[in-house]
Scaffold this motif. Sequence first.
Motif, PDB file in Angstrom:
ATOM      1  N   LEU A 297       0.825  -1.213   0.000  1.00  0.00           N
ATOM      2  CA  LEU A 297       0.000   0.000   0.000  1.00  0.00           C
ATOM      3  C   LEU A 297       0.858   1.261   0.000  1.00  0.00           C
ATOM      4  O   LEU A 297       0.509   2.263  -0.642  1.00  0.00           O
ATOM      5  N   LEU A 298       1.981   1.224   0.722  1.00  0.00           N
ATOM      6  CA  LEU A 298       2.883   2.386   0.734  1.00  0.00           C
ATOM      7  C   LEU A 298       3.410   2.685  -0.665  1.00  0.00           C
ATOM      8  O   LEU A 298       3.449   3.848  -1.098  1.00  0.00           O
ATOM      9  N   TYR A 299       3.801   1.644  -1.395  1.00  0.00           N
ATOM     10  CA  TYR A 299       4.333   1.861  -2.745  1.00  0.00           C
ATOM     11  C   TYR A 299       3.233   2.282  -3.723  1.00  0.00           C
ATOM     12  O   TYR A 299       3.474   3.077  -4.635  1.00  0.00           O
ATOM     13  N   LEU A 300       2.024   1.773  -3.527  1.00  0.00           N
ATOM     14  CA  LEU A 300       0.901   2.226  -4.352  1.00  0.00           C
ATOM     15  C   LEU A 300       0.602   3.695  -4.085  1.00  0.00           C
ATOM     16  O   LEU A 300       0.351   4.476  -5.002  1.00  0.00           O
ATOM     17  N   TYR A 301       0.653   4.060  -2.800  1.00  0.00           N
ATOM     18  CA  TYR A 301       0.417   5.457  -2.418  1.00  0.00           C
ATOM     19  C   TYR A 301       1.521   6.357  -2.974  1.00  0.00           C
ATOM     20  O   TYR A 301       1.259   7.438  -3.498  1.00  0.00           O
ATOM     21  N   ALA A 302       2.768   5.896  -2.841  1.00  0.00           N
ATOM     22  CA  ALA A 302       3.902   6.672  -3.342  1.00  0.00           C
ATOM     23  C   ALA A 302       3.808   6.869  -4.851  1.00  0.00           C
ATOM     24  O   ALA A 302       4.065   7.957  -5.375  1.00  0.00           O
ATOM     25  N   ILE A 307       5.823  10.178  -4.979  1.00  0.00           N
ATOM     26  CA  ILE A 307       6.779  10.212  -3.863  1.00  0.00           C
ATOM     27  C   ILE A 307       7.939   9.269  -4.170  1.00  0.00           C
ATOM     28  O   ILE A 307       7.735   8.100  -4.487  1.00  0.00           O
ATOM     29  N   GLU A 308       9.148   9.774  -4.080  1.00  0.00           N
ATOM     30  CA  GLU A 308      10.343   8.965  -4.324  1.00  0.00           C
ATOM     31  C   GLU A 308      10.848   8.353  -3.017  1.00  0.00           C
ATOM     32  O   GLU A 308      10.643   8.905  -1.931  1.00  0.00           O
ATOM     33  N   VAL A 309      11.495   7.202  -3.132  1.00  0.00           N
ATOM     34  CA  VAL A 309      12.140   6.602  -1.956  1.00  0.00           C
ATOM     35  C   VAL A 309      13.246   7.542  -1.490  1.00  0.00           C
ATOM     36  O   VAL A 309      14.095   7.951  -2.291  1.00  0.00           O
ATOM     37  N   THR A 313      21.551   9.562   3.609  1.00  0.00           N
ATOM     38  CA  THR A 313      22.368  10.776   3.739  1.00  0.00           C
ATOM     39  C   THR A 313      23.858  10.500   3.614  1.00  0.00           C
ATOM     40  O   THR A 313      24.647  11.403   3.340  1.00  0.00           O
ATOM     41  N   ILE A 314      24.263   9.224   3.809  1.00  0.00           N
ATOM     42  CA  ILE A 314      25.682   8.871   3.737  1.00  0.00           C
ATOM     43  C   ILE A 314      26.065   8.395   2.341  1.00  0.00           C
ATOM     44  O   ILE A 314      27.018   8.873   1.732  1.00  0.00           O
ATOM     45  N   THR A 315      25.274   7.427   1.813  1.00  0.00           N
ATOM     46  CA  THR A 315      25.625   6.834   0.518  1.00  0.00           C
ATOM     47  C   THR A 315      25.003   7.563  -0.669  1.00  0.00           C
ATOM     48  O   THR A 315      25.484   7.435  -1.791  1.00  0.00           O
ATOM     49  N   GLY A 316      23.916   8.305  -0.417  1.00  0.00           N
ATOM     50  CA  GLY A 316      23.225   8.985  -1.507  1.00  0.00           C
ATOM     51  C   GLY A 316      22.363   8.062  -2.347  1.00  0.00           C
ATOM     52  O   GLY A 316      21.806   8.466  -3.361  1.00  0.00           O
ATOM     53  N   LYS A 317      22.209   6.787  -1.924  1.00  0.00           N
ATOM     54  CA  LYS A 317      21.403   5.819  -2.663  1.00  0.00           C
ATOM     55  C   LYS A 317      19.999   5.742  -2.054  1.00  0.00           C
ATOM     56  O   LYS A 317      19.806   6.047  -0.873  1.00  0.00           O
ATOM     57  N   LEU A 323      11.020   4.852   3.508  1.00  0.00           N
ATOM     58  CA  LEU A 323       9.795   5.217   2.798  1.00  0.00           C
ATOM     59  C   LEU A 323       8.610   5.354   3.750  1.00  0.00           C
ATOM     60  O   LEU A 323       7.835   6.309   3.660  1.00  0.00           O
ATOM     61  N   PHE A 324       8.461   4.394   4.665  1.00  0.00           N
ATOM     62  CA  PHE A 324       7.340   4.433   5.602  1.00  0.00           C
ATOM     63  C   PHE A 324       7.362   5.710   6.446  1.00  0.00           C
ATOM     64  O   PHE A 324       6.360   6.445   6.488  1.00  0.00           O
ATOM     65  N   PRO A 325       8.460   6.028   7.138  1.00  0.00           N
ATOM     66  CA  PRO A 325       8.461   7.277   7.908  1.00  0.00           C
ATOM     67  C   PRO A 325       8.300   8.521   7.043  1.00  0.00           C
ATOM     68  O   PRO A 325       7.691   9.507   7.476  1.00  0.00           O
ATOM     69  N   GLU A 326       8.839   8.507   5.823  1.00  0.00           N
ATOM     70  CA  GLU A 326       8.700   9.656   4.927  1.00  0.00           C
ATOM     71  C   GLU A 326       7.228   9.938   4.632  1.00  0.00           C
ATOM     72  O   GLU A 326       6.762  11.084   4.728  1.00  0.00           O
TER      73      GLU A 326
END
Length: 499
Positions: A297-302, A307-309, A313-317, A323-326
């Motif tokens: 459901l989160l990916y369907l909503y995104a 909404i992007e994953v 902040t360290i690897t930039g990937k 995704l859930f907290p975002e």
Amino acid sequence: MTPFTILTIIVIYFGLLILISNVISKKDHSNDAFFKANKNSKWYLVAFGMIGTALSGVTFISVPGEVGSPNGEQFKYFQFVLGNAIGFIIVATVLLPLYYRMNLTSIYEYMEKRLGHYSYKAAASIFLLSRTIGSAFRLYLVVIVLQRYVFDYYNVPFSFTVLISLGLIFAYTYKGGLKTIIITDTLQTLFLVSSVFFTIYFICDSLDYNAIQAFEAIKESNYSKIFFFDDFIGSRYHFVKQVLGGIFVTIAMVGLDQDLMQKNLSCKNIGEAQKNMFSFTAIFVVINLFFLSVGALLYLYAGKNGIEVPLDTITGKPRTDLLFPEIAFHHLTLIPSIVFLLGLTAATFATTDSALTALTTSFCVDFLGMDKAENANKPNIVRTRHLVHISFSLLMFLVIIIFNEINDASVVSMIFKIASYTYGPLLGLYAFGLFVKSRDVRDKLVPFICVLAPALTFYLSQHSKVFFGNYVFDSELIIINGFITFLLLLAISQKRKTA
């Protein structure tokens, strides 16, 4: 939801846990209450509370996040869960009766009676290492969420966020131990389970789905494939690998783990402990299926809302864990955000508080002998337990800081990968102890075996494509580790001497 609101909810939440702890431990904060909850726990409270301990923040965030992973994982985790269920039944019917029959405080005391002193210390050391690393990883997951969405706003360093988190856990566990944990974990599991269902409701409401429409949308999406039967040799997701891995990871990480077994051993008798395990197993399977549904459901909503994953902040990937907290904090309304926060906090801290208690218990019993009659009345014995509790809190702090510097993989994958190496020797030790009754090991060599077996397992996993015709290991690696340990123990064993 603003950082201040999140922080306020967390303060209230921990204030409630500390209050409960003080009430419960006010009359009795003895070692018997800390280690065994006075052997008076209600089986239904243990069963319900174990859900929060077994799931953790990893299940809450990483499992839904991996549903839409670029690797195409979808619902493959449910295959592993089915293996878990079989493993729980084996634990309930084989290991629990053994532990109750021997009236153990630490389950590793079995090793001393069956294989010897050095085998006992090796088994306990493996647990201390495994559980410290595993629990640190689980706590790390929730700390990076708190850091990103709360403490970065106030310019608080990551290390201080970790220290605060562990300090709060210490505050409500150091007195009552298991007696407190049984109650607080029941409350935290209530928050966790409620948050799963409320999250599904709020996302479905945002997508204008009713229950049937949500089921159909998940079923028709690219995220709902459960069973993977293609390419047994080269695929990590094959059904057989996942189920076998789930069975043996569960036997090792539950049945041979002081943390979850300590709760079971706090029940009055084996009958109640088994009722606890069977009830827990049924709930565990259902709840994991709902977590996977949350992921779809989160990916369907995104996808619907562009909404992007979020990026690490360290690897930039892209980091699917975030995704859930975002979505919860930045794209849903206040109530769903609060529900998510309570669920995440409950899931993670229910695991960590239980782990700290188990680590303290194992060290105090297995290395300091606090359960021995001759040590029961020693002066300052409770104070010594407090110092051990503080020490493991600080050790976990250091592990999290180190992991933050080197992590480059999804936390859920990392935890089970490391478990394959650290818990594997326990499988071999207990398999030998239970099934090779006619032979004894050369006890002093056992610690070396417990180091050599994981090293050989790692070597095999790194060269599996060469040695085994492009075969790729996944969760079943723990079986290989346990089998190597077993064979090495057999090699250093000798026929048991009869009296």
